[in-house]
Scaffold this active site. Structure first.
Site, short mmCIF file in Angstrom:
data_model
loop_
_atom_site.label_atom_id
_atom_site.label_comp_id
_atom_site.label_asym_id
_atom_site.label_seq_id
_atom_site.Cartn_x
_atom_site.Cartn_y
_atom_site.Cartn_z
N GLU A 411 49.32 32.98 40.49
CA GLU A 411 48.46 33.00 39.36
C GLU A 411 49.44 31.39 39.05
O GLU A 411 49.76 31.31 38.13
CB GLU A 411 49.53 34.46 39.15
CG GLU A 411 49.42 35.42 39.22
CD GLU A 411 49.94 36.45 38.31
OE1 GLU A 411 51.51 36.26 38.34
OE2 GLU A 411 49.81 38.19 38.48
N GLU A 493 46.41 41.67 43.97
CA GLU A 493 47.77 42.69 43.48
C GLU A 493 47.16 43.94 42.82
O GLU A 493 46.20 43.89 41.31
CB GLU A 493 49.16 41.76 42.35
CG GLU A 493 49.51 41.24 43.61
CD GLU A 493 50.71 39.73 42.30
OE1 GLU A 493 51.24 40.26 41.20
OE2 GLU A 493 50.79 39.19 42.70
#
Length: 578
Positions: A411, A493
């Site tokens: 991220e 995720e």
């Protein structure tokens, strides 16, 4: 010199002081009042001293700089000191300290001289202390200063020398510890072709002829192949020697049969053994494609994955061998066949357990690049240190058969910018210098415009990735496949309440190779994640919690190792049972 004499654990009988003191690096400093500790050691999980007599608080405190992110724990500064004496039989040998991990910034002092400085708390590093050591029979003083200050993490980190320390003793000419790379070139029913490259160093004062002997031992302890090579080297020279080795009727490493061979490497000069090193490895192949997904030894396999942080719950971040092994055992027992190391390199004990027990690994390096997520996090050091830190990760872990991908980030804030595109390219190039047998990946999430109304293109974030990690974006698989038909995808995720939807996509779409739940096991920090506050009968809002919450509650397995079960419905990979 036997391999067993070469490397010894250096964990016992350190002296520790929590706080900062002047001149603690000095050999004449009096540390008699310090506390004796054995490593691994994490001071953030220990009680805090209070100014009031005979009282302690903690390890959790409202004064924690990290707050809910680091589980209300406290960092600070600390010092470690240890003495050792070089024995007469080790006189003239090269001495190296190997630190598996110190959180966070650390300074290594030998006899009052600064020998090394490290900034990334998850990087394993080596320090040649030979130039700083006193002659055999005299006392040497090691001092280690550790700084863990400011808001530098989004989860619990721990503080101090939280992983093993080793002393490595070799002759001046030696086999470089991270200089050997073993990979499988090809396999069939009758034989496997193994490529082994090893690096040797001539530390003698003159030119010499060196011979490297290789023998491979099977998982059953039988020598299955021997070979050697001789090279002439000038003083101070380093040389990489390649070998191509055939192994008859190989026993393949897999998640069901984690068979490990051992490469025994010895270095000789004039019929004198100078060094010896033994490296476990597995014979296996991996392949990724949009048509068949992920293949291990030519067999398609879906990744039933879980993300895991590095802490061990009530033990803090201290990487005790048994605690690290237990994590992998728990994951195997609960149906996982793969882990993603979120979001940093793990301990050697963790990686070895994955090899021995048969757990696939996405080996992740960073949680941020140049743009910060916290004021004092790794972004302060990225420009200067990122290349050497990712190099250390790859060199350390490339012989683990469990590792199937290298992840360059999670991220990342600058993921869709031109600057981020260049960083991803540079990190990938650095990896490929040392291993071209595994794909590069990253965990990528959505990117919104400044008004958070429109989702922007992630093409730049994925451009340099061989396998694309999608964080919480299973809804975009088919749409992106139409645009980028050669892109291999997986859920890097996912949340538990979308497990069924995620796994349906994994089973349906061959180019989607697996799903990694956030998280497989509960962890300290990101406190309260996974708990819910009911604001409407139709909706639950998931958020972080302040004091006195200490841990995330989003794992399939809790901190004690107990599988969480919903009394109404249990979701398994691919099925739903009531």
């Amino acid at each position: 010199m036997k391999a067993s004499e070469r490397k010894s654990l250096f964990d016992r009988n350190w002296y520790f002081y929590r706080g900062d003191v002047r001149n603690a690096e000095s050999p004449v400093y009096n540390d008699s009042a310090w506390r004796k500790v054995d490593l691994p050691h994490d001071w953030s999980i220990e009680p805090l001293e209070n100014q009031e007599p005979d009282k302690v608080v903690g390890p959790f405190s409202r004064e924690s700089v990290g707050g809910f992110a680091t589980g209300q724990t406290v960092g600070g500064k600390g010092w470690y000191r240890k003495t050792f004496i070089i024995s007469p039989e080790d006189a003239g040998k090269r001495h190296e300290l190997y630190f598996e991990g110190i959180y966070n910034q650390s300074e290594i002092w030998i006899n009052g001289q600064k020998a090394y400085y490290n900034v990334y708390g998850y990087t394993s590093f080596r320090v040649d202390i030979t130039p700083y050591c006193k002659p055999a029979g005299e006392k040497n003083i090691i001092a280690v200063k550790v700084i863990n200050e400011g808001k530098n993490s989004r989860w619990y980190t721990g503080s101090g020398i939280y992983r093993h320390v080793w002393m490595i003793r070799t002759s001046p000419s030696y086999i470089e510890d991270w200089g050997t790379f073993i990979s499988t070139n090809s396999i069939d029913k009758e034989q496997a072709v193994v490529i082994l490259n090893t690096t040797i160093v001539n530390g003698d004062t003159e030119e010499g002829e060196y011979t490297v002997n290789i023998n491979l031992t099977s998982p059953r302890g039988k020598v299955v192949s021997t070979t050697n090579s001789t090279v002439k080297m000038t003083s101070g020279n380093k040389h990489e020697i390649p070998f191509t080795i055939t192994v008859k009727k190989p026993r393949l490493w897999s998640t069901d049969t984690p068979e490990l061979y051992i490469a025994n490497i010895s270095l000789w000069k004039n019929k004198e053994k100078k060094d010896e090193l033994s490296i476990p490895f597995g014979i296996r192949t991996i392949h990724f494609s949009t048509g068949k997904g992920f293949e291990l030894n030519g067999v398609p396999m879906k990744l039933k994955g879980g993300c895991v942080h590095h802490d061990n719950g009530l033990l803090g971040s201290a990487a005790f061998d048994r605690a690290e092994e237990r994590k992998i055992q728990l994951l195997k027992q609960n149906g996982f066949n793969a882990v993603r190391t979120s979001h940093n390199p793990m301990s050697e004990s963790f990686m070895s357990a994955c090899d021995r027990l048969g757990m696939l690994v996405i080996d992740e390096a960073f949680d941020q690049w140049k743009i910060k997520k916290n004021p004092e996090d790794y972004h302060l050091y990225f420009n200067e240190w990122s290349a050497r830190d990712i190099r250390s990760l790859v060199l350390r872990d490339r012989n683990h058969p469990s590792v199937i991908m290298w992840s360059i980030g999670n991220e990342i804030r600058e993921r869709i910018s031109d600057n981020g595109l260049k960083i991803a390219e540079d990190l990938k190039k650095e990896i490929l210098k040392h291993d071209n047998t595994r794909p590069v990946t990253a965990g990528v999430n959505k990117y919104w415009d400044k008004d958070r109304k429109n989702m922007l293109s992630l093409e730049k974030a994925f451009r340099h990735l061989d396998v694309a990690g999608y964080n919480y974006m299973w809804r975009f698989y088919e749409e992106d496949h139409a645009k980028y038909p050669e892109r291999i995808m997986y859920s890097s995720e996912s949340v538990a309440n979308e497990a069924s939807q995620n796994w349906d996509k994994v089973e349906k779409l061959p180019y989607v190779i697996g799903d990694f739940i956030w998280t497989a096991i509960d962890y300290l920090g990101e406190s309260g994640l996974g708990n819910s506050i009911e604001v409407d009968p139709e909706e639950n809002v998931h958020q972080f919690m302040g004091w006195p919450w200490f841990n995330g509650w989003c794992g399939d397995i809790d901190l004690l190792g107990v599988k969480k079960l919903n009394p109404t419905i249990v979701i398994f990979y691919g099925t739903t049972e009531r």
